[in-house]
Design an enzyme around this catalytic site. Structure first.
Site, mmCIF file in Angstrom:
data_model
loop_
_atom_site.group_PDB
_atom_site.id
_atom_site.type_symbol
_atom_site.label_atom_id
_atom_site.label_comp_id
_atom_site.label_asym_id
_atom_site.label_seq_id
_atom_site.Cartn_x
_atom_site.Cartn_y
_atom_site.Cartn_z
ATOM 1 N N ARG A 152 0.943 -1.085 0.082
ATOM 2 C CA ARG A 152 -0.016 -0.098 -0.038
ATOM 3 C C ARG A 152 0.898 1.459 0.158
ATOM 4 N NH1 ARG A 152 -1.706 0.678 6.191
ATOM 5 N NH2 ARG A 152 0.001 -0.950 7.255
ATOM 6 N N SER A 207 -4.069 4.898 6.929
ATOM 7 C CA SER A 207 -3.723 3.327 6.528
ATOM 8 C C SER A 207 -4.108 3.131 5.039
ATOM 9 C CB SER A 207 -4.512 2.438 7.594
ATOM 10 O OG SER A 207 -5.809 2.761 7.502
ATOM 11 N N GLU A 247 -19.092 4.180 2.151
ATOM 12 C CA GLU A 247 -18.393 3.644 0.715
ATOM 13 C C GLU A 247 -19.127 3.984 -0.216
ATOM 14 O OE1 GLU A 247 -18.622 2.078 4.090
ATOM 15 O OE2 GLU A 247 -16.573 2.428 4.605
ATOM 16 N N HIS A 262 -5.588 -3.464 2.642
ATOM 17 C CA HIS A 262 -6.073 -4.663 3.714
ATOM 18 C C HIS A 262 -6.496 -5.699 3.070
ATOM 19 C CE1 HIS A 262 -4.676 -1.256 5.878
ATOM 20 N NE2 HIS A 262 -4.952 -1.900 7.104
HETATM 21 C C1 LIG Z 1 -17.956 -0.101 6.500
HETATM 22 C C2 LIG Z 1 -16.776 0.329 7.280
HETATM 23 N N1 LIG Z 1 -15.878 1.275 6.704
HETATM 24 C C3 LIG Z 1 -14.892 1.638 7.505
HETATM 25 C C4 LIG Z 1 -14.387 0.739 8.565
HETATM 26 C C5 LIG Z 1 -13.139 1.229 9.311
HETATM 27 N N2 LIG Z 1 -13.536 1.628 10.568
HETATM 28 C C6 LIG Z 1 -13.420 1.257 11.719
HETATM 29 S S1 LIG Z 1 -13.903 2.079 12.929
HETATM 30 C C7 LIG Z 1 -14.202 3.462 12.040
HETATM 31 C C8 LIG Z 1 -14.489 4.709 12.732
HETATM 32 C C9 LIG Z 1 -15.738 4.945 12.976
HETATM 33 O O1 LIG Z 1 -15.910 5.901 13.800
HETATM 34 P P1 LIG Z 1 -16.419 5.513 15.510
HETATM 35 O O2 LIG Z 1 -17.207 4.291 15.566
HETATM 36 O O3 LIG Z 1 -17.184 6.659 16.015
HETATM 37 O O4 LIG Z 1 -14.967 5.398 15.962
HETATM 38 P P2 LIG Z 1 -14.661 5.278 17.567
HETATM 39 O O5 LIG Z 1 -15.442 6.512 18.296
HETATM 40 O O6 LIG Z 1 -14.998 4.099 18.573
HETATM 41 O O7 LIG Z 1 -13.296 5.777 17.695
HETATM 42 C C10 LIG Z 1 -13.758 3.247 10.876
HETATM 43 C C11 LIG Z 1 -13.923 4.240 9.579
HETATM 44 C C12 LIG Z 1 -15.340 0.091 9.075
HETATM 45 N N3 LIG Z 1 -14.991 -0.753 10.243
HETATM 46 N N4 LIG Z 1 -16.309 -0.281 8.501
#
Ligand SMILES: Cc1ncc(C[n+]2csc(CCOP(=O)(O)OP(=O)(O)O)c2C)c(N)n1
Ligand SMILES: [Mg+2]
Lengths: 282, 331
Positions: free
Chosen positions: B23, B50, B71, B122
């Site tokens: 990546r 990432s 997405e 990933h």
């Molecule tokens: C459909 C999807 N897109 C992207 C991700 C990657 N991802 C994991 S957590 C996250 C941030 C989401 O925000 P939030 O749930 O508010 O995070 P936190 O407050 O727990 O830090 C992202 C983009 C994912 N898990 N699923």
């Protein structure tokens, strides 16, 4: 109890060497309230048909769920050490088929609320009086799938559904209001026909009362917007979005101790409640 | 024998071979594409660091668009921008894009023939501890069936950089598959790369291994071991461009060796192995075997544990190659 769970989370993450810190620490009070006060459940009989259901939509915070489930008696505390390891029932993101007591598989964001709504509808069709709880995060409200479910639950007047939003104002790329402003979530849900309750997500009494109140609402699904502090309980993590997906010992941030000290500092702070009580080891 | 015309990394077979995440090459290629063409824009779904879009975002903040965790919006906003003359690169984890937004890609990018380049980071089980939900294994199959979609899975960071730059000047929809972990540097700046062309990295006469992405390195290791321990002369073809597949190179190799093994860190159904099987069935059927994930999901673990467990390393390839050689000689 919530404080013990926070310590479990830190130990699990350190042992795993990867995983999410901020969300799980911020949600420890809510999980404690749910598993020890709110949910009607039987840890030794996870498939009990009358159990209240808890859908976790933001699957990445699952360490807090695992730790709370272990403390509630679903499986031995010892097993928490296997988080994210090969062969473990405690997968990095929750997998329904691996661990009894998880209602569904999640991790990919945005699809938990629809499942909870569909489940609530099906329970109602069957005359099952169990309640459905769904935990979601603020970041995943960027997903259209969430808003499709918000419309659906209101249309179907799913009064057996309670949604709890982890409103911690962070996601991966930064503060939610910079990445994709959510604005006034309460007004948005109200406009979509929901009953809205806003609470401090670290106030145990407020969490329990809100869950009680939600049960009494007629004609509308209820949402509890829980204002939480990401990384709650570990000073150097609080409010800092960089700790979203990193365990102690992996990141240098302003105000954080050196990597090698981070786990120790976090555990000490939690054990002593930030220096307010003496640690049992002192 | 390693094909000298490929100018591969001379340290390739050394245990100290330099490693870098694939990546990262995408990140460099995107930055370079942005420097040479002001129509290149980048869109990300809350994974800017990432997916390695951060350098582009820093250098060209006015051409970087943060979409949030959305997405479906990511690819459709990009399609709209492409209709206005931009060349959008969009990134997320492969599980979510193109995993979640397939129909939007089908209609607004492929049927519409818009110039959108989708980067799926990933990919594969080597994502490790995050587990099955995040280990994308179906992306090659999903993207390969779409008319007009080009599909590229580079074998190292250098090839990823070249592929990204090439895609920026290629007209039409494209998907580039990236991996999370560090992987060995196989190629050099001098190694030839062209969209639509497979490379014979190692020449042989007994068996062909056609591999893509992270499996190219293991294919080369397996070939060395098969030569030294089994006196087998194995040809290794890097099919970085899975679609359009380089039929000429693959059929020529099959004619020469009479047996073809494919290798990919993806589902065994519908991926590179499927594509190679289709080509050989049409043009020159030979005994064949496919290495990949055998119709199952991954799970949590370290990347090394998982690759070994699922047979996605040199020993796994050697075992399958020896079985295939037996089948070939019985024919
Ligand atoms: C459909 C999807 N897109 C992207 C991700 C990657 N991802 C994991 S957590 C996250 C941030 C989401 O925000 P939030 O749930 O508010 O995070 P936190 O407050 O727990 O830090 C992202 C983009 C994912 N898990 N699923
Ligand atoms: Mg959040």
């Amino acid at each position: 109890m919530a404080n013990d769970i926070r310590q479990d989370i830190i130990k699990m993450l350190v042992e795993a060497g990867s995983g999410h810190s901020a969300g799980p620490l911020g949600m420890a009070d809510i999980f404690t309230a749910l598993y020890f006060e709110v949910l009607n459940h039987r840890p030794k009989q996870p498939d009990w048909p009358e159990r209240d259901r808890l859908f976790l939509s933001n699957g990445h915070i699952v360490p807090v769920r695992y730790a709370t489930m272990a403390r509630a008696g679903y499986f031995p505390l010892e097993e928490l050490k296997t988080l994210r390891k090969f062969g473990s029932r405690l997968q990095g993101h929750p997998e329904r088929l691996r661990l009894p007591g998880l209602e569904s598989t999640s991790g990919p964001l945005g699809s938990g609320l629809s499942q909870a709504a569909g489940h609530a509808l099906a329970l109602r069709m069957d005359g099952n009086k169990a309640r459905v709880y769904c935990i979601t995060s603020d970041g995943e409200h960027d997903e259209g799938n969430i808003w499709e479910a918000v419309l659906f639950a209101a249309k179907n007047k799913l009064t057996n559904l309670t949604v709890i939003i982890d409103r911690n104002n962070i996601q991966i790329d930064g503060p939610t209001e910079q990445v994709m402003p959510l604005g006034n979530l309460a007004a948005k849900y109200a406009a979509f026909g929901w009953h809205v309750i806003e609470i401090d997500g670290h106030n145990m009494q407020a969490i329990i009362s809100a869950c009680d109140l939600a049960k009494a609402i007629v004609e509308q699904p209820a949402v509890i917007i829980a204002h939480t502090i990401p990384g709650k309980g570990v000073d150097y993590m609080e409010y800092d979005y960089h700790w979203h997906g990193n365990p102690p010992g992996t990141l240098e941030t302003p105000g954080a101790p050196p990597k090698a000290e981070q786990a120790k500092v976090a555990l000490h702070e939690l054990r002593t409640l930030g220096g307010r009580i003496r640690s049992e080891h002192e | 024998m390693i094909n000298s015309q490929m100018h591969l990394n001379p340290e390739l077979l050394s245990p100290e071979v330099k490693q870098e995440p694939i990546r990262s090459g995408f990140g460099r290629g995107l930055l370079a594409a942005g420097e040479s063409n002001k129509d290149v824009v980048a869109l990300c779904a809350d994974l800017t660091d990432s997916t390695k879009m951060a350098d582009f975002a820093k250098s060209f903040p006015e051409r970087f668009v943060e979409i949030g965790v959305a997405e479906q919006n990511l690819v459709t906003v990009a399609a709209g921008m492409a209709l206005a003359g931009k060349i959008p690169f969009v990134s997320s984890y492969a599980a979510f894009s193109p995993g979640r937004n397939w129909e939007q890609i089908r209609t607004t990018i492929c049927l519409n023939e818009t110039d959108v380049k989708i980067a799926g980071s990933h990919a594969g089980v080597s994502v490790g501890p995050d587990g099955a939900t995040h280990q994308m294994l179906e992306d090659i199959a999903l993207m390969r069936v779409l008319p007009r979609m080009m599909v590229v899975a580079p074998c190292d960071a250098i090839e990823a950089e070249k592929a990204t730059k090439a895609l920026a000047s290629h007209k039409g929809p494209a998907y580039i598959r990236l991996a999370r972990e560090k992987s060995p540097i196989i190629t050099t700046d001098e190694t030839p790369f062209a969209l639509g062309k497979a490379q014979v990295l190692r020449e042989g006469t007994d068996l062909t291994i056609v591999a893509c992405g992270t499996m190219v390195y293991y294919a080369l290791l397996a070939a060395e071991e098969l030569a030294s321990s089994h006196k087998l002369d194995v040809e290794v073809v890097n099919a970085a461009v899975i679609k359009p597949l380089d039929t000429v190179t693959i059929v020529a190799s099959a004619r020469k060796t009479g047996a073809v093994l494919t290798a990919e860190e993806a589902q065994i159904n519908g991926g590179l192995g499927g594509a190679v099987a289709e080509v050989l069935a049409d043009h020159y059927p030979v005994p064949m075997a496919r290495v990949g994930m055998v119709d199952r999901f991954g799970e949590s673990g370290t990347p090394e544990e998982l690759l070994e467990h699922f047979g996605l390393t040199a020993p796994g390839l050697i075992e399958r190659a020896l079985e295939l050689i037996k089948r070939k000689s019985h024919k």
